[in-house]
Design an enzyme around this catalytic site. Structure first.
Site, PDB file in Angstrom:
ATOM      1  N   SER A  15      94.549  13.996  63.744  1.00 47.57           N
ATOM      2  CA  SER A  15      94.168  13.210  62.561  1.00 47.57           C
ATOM      3  C   SER A  15      94.579  13.942  61.296  1.00 47.57           C
ATOM      4  CB  SER A  15      92.655  12.960  62.568  1.00 47.57           C
ATOM      5  OG  SER A  15      91.950  14.167  62.739  1.00 47.57           O
ATOM      6  N   GLU A  17      93.820  14.116  56.842  1.00 44.90           N
ATOM      7  CA  GLU A  17      92.961  13.723  55.717  1.00 44.90           C
ATOM      8  C   GLU A  17      93.834  13.478  54.489  1.00 44.90           C
ATOM      9  OE1 GLU A  17      89.341  16.086  54.793  1.00 44.90           O
ATOM     10  OE2 GLU A  17      90.245  16.303  52.816  1.00 44.90           O
ATOM     11  N   ASP A 109      78.983  17.950  46.031  1.00 44.93           N
ATOM     12  CA  ASP A 109      78.503  19.106  45.267  1.00 44.93           C
ATOM     13  C   ASP A 109      77.719  18.625  44.056  1.00 44.93           C
ATOM     14  OD1 ASP A 109      79.578  21.261  46.777  1.00 44.93           O
ATOM     15  OD2 ASP A 109      81.560  20.589  46.120  1.00 44.93           O
ATOM     16  N   PHE A 214      90.554  26.520  46.314  1.00 46.16           N
ATOM     17  CA  PHE A 214      89.680  25.758  47.230  1.00 46.16           C
ATOM     18  C   PHE A 214      88.831  26.725  48.066  1.00 46.16           C
ATOM     19  CE2 PHE A 214      93.300  22.394  47.846  1.00 46.16           C
ATOM     20  CZ  PHE A 214      93.033  21.869  46.597  1.00 46.16           C
ATOM     21  N   HIS A 263      92.530  18.339  62.985  1.00 44.03           N
ATOM     22  CA  HIS A 263      92.423  17.499  61.784  1.00 44.03           C
ATOM     23  C   HIS A 263      93.138  18.232  60.647  1.00 44.03           C
ATOM     24  CE1 HIS A 263      90.594  14.399  59.240  1.00 44.03           C
ATOM     25  NE2 HIS A 263      90.294  15.351  58.369  1.00 44.03           N
TER      26      HIS A 263
HETATM   27  P1  FAD Z   1      74.731  19.565  53.669  1.00 44.27           P
HETATM   28  O1  FAD Z   1      74.841  19.378  55.122  1.00 44.27           O
HETATM   29  O2  FAD Z   1      73.628  18.819  52.976  1.00 44.27           O
HETATM   30  O3  FAD Z   1      74.564  21.115  53.387  1.00 44.27           O
HETATM   31  C1  FAD Z   1      74.626  21.622  52.048  1.00 44.27           C
HETATM   32  C2  FAD Z   1      73.812  22.912  51.983  1.00 44.27           C
HETATM   33  O4  FAD Z   1      72.427  22.599  52.150  1.00 44.27           O
HETATM   34  C3  FAD Z   1      74.129  23.921  53.094  1.00 44.27           C
HETATM   35  O5  FAD Z   1      74.038  25.193  52.535  1.00 44.27           O
HETATM   36  C4  FAD Z   1      73.047  23.672  54.126  1.00 44.27           C
HETATM   37  O6  FAD Z   1      72.771  24.841  54.903  1.00 44.27           O
HETATM   38  C5  FAD Z   1      71.865  23.307  53.243  1.00 44.27           C
HETATM   39  N1  FAD Z   1      70.912  22.393  53.878  1.00 44.27           N
HETATM   40  C6  FAD Z   1      71.197  21.306  54.637  1.00 44.27           C
HETATM   41  N2  FAD Z   1      70.059  20.692  55.015  1.00 44.27           N
HETATM   42  C7  FAD Z   1      69.031  21.382  54.456  1.00 44.27           C
HETATM   43  C8  FAD Z   1      67.614  21.235  54.442  1.00 44.27           C
HETATM   44  N3  FAD Z   1      67.016  20.240  55.105  1.00 44.27           N
HETATM   45  N4  FAD Z   1      66.888  22.145  53.746  1.00 44.27           N
HETATM   46  C9  FAD Z   1      67.473  23.171  53.078  1.00 44.27           C
HETATM   47  N5  FAD Z   1      68.829  23.354  53.053  1.00 44.27           N
HETATM   48  C10 FAD Z   1      69.578  22.474  53.722  1.00 44.27           C
HETATM   49  N6  FAD Z   1      83.199  16.793  49.085  1.00 44.27           N
HETATM   50  C11 FAD Z   1      83.433  15.690  48.329  1.00 44.27           C
HETATM   51  O7  FAD Z   1      82.960  15.639  47.195  1.00 44.27           O
HETATM   52  N7  FAD Z   1      84.165  14.640  48.810  1.00 44.27           N
HETATM   53  C12 FAD Z   1      84.713  14.648  50.053  1.00 44.27           C
HETATM   54  O8  FAD Z   1      85.387  13.692  50.442  1.00 44.27           O
HETATM   55  C13 FAD Z   1      84.489  15.791  50.880  1.00 44.27           C
HETATM   56  N8  FAD Z   1      84.987  15.843  52.130  1.00 44.27           N
HETATM   57  C14 FAD Z   1      84.721  16.929  52.922  1.00 44.27           C
HETATM   58  C15 FAD Z   1      85.212  16.937  54.227  1.00 44.27           C
HETATM   59  C16 FAD Z   1      84.972  18.024  55.059  1.00 44.27           C
HETATM   60  C17 FAD Z   1      85.508  17.995  56.465  1.00 44.27           C
HETATM   61  C18 FAD Z   1      84.238  19.145  54.560  1.00 44.27           C
HETATM   62  C19 FAD Z   1      84.017  20.340  55.442  1.00 44.27           C
HETATM   63  C20 FAD Z   1      83.747  19.141  53.262  1.00 44.27           C
HETATM   64  C21 FAD Z   1      83.969  18.037  52.426  1.00 44.27           C
HETATM   65  N9  FAD Z   1      83.466  17.967  51.133  1.00 44.27           N
HETATM   66  C22 FAD Z   1      83.702  16.863  50.346  1.00 44.27           C
HETATM   67  C23 FAD Z   1      82.699  19.092  50.560  1.00 44.27           C
HETATM   68  C24 FAD Z   1      81.163  18.932  50.711  1.00 44.27           C
HETATM   69  O9  FAD Z   1      80.708  17.739  50.121  1.00 44.27           O
HETATM   70  C25 FAD Z   1      80.528  20.120  50.017  1.00 44.27           C
HETATM   71  O10 FAD Z   1      80.890  21.323  50.631  1.00 44.27           O
HETATM   72  C26 FAD Z   1      79.019  20.070  49.851  1.00 44.27           C
HETATM   73  O11 FAD Z   1      78.634  21.170  49.020  1.00 44.27           O
HETATM   74  C27 FAD Z   1      78.249  20.218  51.159  1.00 44.27           C
HETATM   75  O12 FAD Z   1      78.300  19.087  51.885  1.00 44.27           O
HETATM   76  P2  FAD Z   1      77.594  18.966  53.322  1.00 44.27           P
HETATM   77  O13 FAD Z   1      77.799  17.580  53.705  1.00 44.27           O
HETATM   78  O14 FAD Z   1      78.002  20.062  54.210  1.00 44.27           O
HETATM   79  O15 FAD Z   1      76.055  19.219  52.879  1.00 44.27           O
END
Ligand code: FAD
Length: 283
Positions: A15, A17, A109, A214, A263
């Protein structure tokens, strides 16, 4: 087959992105990249989403048009920080109505200036829950082999990831350059009882300057020695060869270990992905 978990079960998958282009030229480049990648018989593509909704409509339009025109599914990324529940519910309903079967659920973020993002969500796991409520969508999430940069510590980050993955179907990782970082994450997750498929995210080092930035933002180690070799390349051809060889070596190690697929973060360009796949052969 349009649900990514089914594709992964029958994998390994291939895949790529894309990011949503801002200009007409960018869209033409994206279409040309899709054309160039056709011989690779992609399993699916994904399209990123600007945190807070900055690319909401462009991401949706590109995903829906690729999904309708191509023989493989297109998956939208969706972030929840800064959004209300009603906004995300409406967008998810549009996706379901348009025949989309997969979503990558992310936190996004918070604003870089430290201001309150507003909205109804803090963590990606809350968006996973909302997606589950909205219909028949498979859900992917993000995983960080080198630990998420906002995380207090590794053990805590892994616990949150394992909990998020329990409710999701699969994960895609942030890019990394050391296969051992990915394997260590799998070991940590296994010890927490989590065995969901985790696709490694592969970022060929075609543009070391941007990728250094990045990596700093995403808590990923930057491959200094490879970057020196790329920067010292004689010409574009030599540069691409160095990048492709190094990426193929990483991918081979991952494939030998039985990853569910590859990916590629292709940055809307086809050359490096094609070069790597020519070396690897069909998956
Ligand atoms: P989460 O899973 O919510 O985690 C964020 C932080 O919170 C982590 O440190 C985690 O340990 C902590 N955490 C999670 N749950 C809890 C809880 N219940 N209590 C306390 N702490 C907790 N960003 C964009 O803006 N657009 C995109 O399209 C995009 N695509 C991405 C694709 C991939 C494959 C990846 C790896 C990242 C992508 N990102 C994107 C970046 C991502 O949105 C950021 O890195 C963001 O800061 C974290 O997202 P997450 O979904 O991992 O968050």
């Amino acid at each position: 087959m349009t649900a990514i978990p089914d594709l992964l079960a029958a994998g390994p998958t291939l895949s790529v992105e894309f990011f949503p282009p801002k200009t007409a030229e960018g869209r033409t480049q994206l279409d040309a990249t899709l054309d160039a990648l056709r011989p690779l018989q992609l399993s699916f593509v994904s399209v990123t989403y600007g945190a807070g909704g900055s690319t909401r409509d462009v991401t949706r339009d590109i995903v829906v048009s690729i999904n309708a025109a191509q023989p493989f599914p297109a998956m939208p990324h969706l972030t929840c920080i800064g959004h209300t529940r009603a906004e995300l519910t409406a967008l998810l309903d549009e996706y379901v109505a348009a025949g989309i079967h997969n979503v990558l659920a992310l936190a996004g973020d918070p604003p870089a200036d430290g201001s309150d993002p507003q909205g109804d969500f803090t963590y990606a796991s809350e968006l996973v829950e909302l997606v589950r409520e909205r219909g028949d969508l498979a859900v992917g999430v993000a995983a960080f082999p080198e630990v998420h940069p906002r995380s207090g510590n590794r053990a805590e980050d892994r616990r949150h990831l394992a909990a998020k993955l329990r409710d999701a179907d699969f994960a895609i990782t942030q890019f990394f350059y050391e296969a051992d970082d990915y394997f260590a994450m799998l070991d940590d997750l296994e010890s927490l009882g989590c065995e969901r498929p985790i696709l490694p995210g592969i970022m060929p080092l075609t543009n070391p300057t941007s990728i250094r930035r990045f990596a700093a933002m995403n808590g990923a180690r930057f491959p200094e020695r490879l970057a020196e070799r790329v920067d010292a390349a004689r010409d574009e051809r030599d540069r691409l060869k160095i990048v492709v060889d190094a990426t193929a070596e990483l991918c081979s190690r991952l494939l030998d270990a039985g990853v569910p697929g590859l990916h590629f973060y292709c940055l809307n360009r086809p050359e490096a992905t094609i070069g790597v796949m020519e070396l690897l052969g069909p998956l």
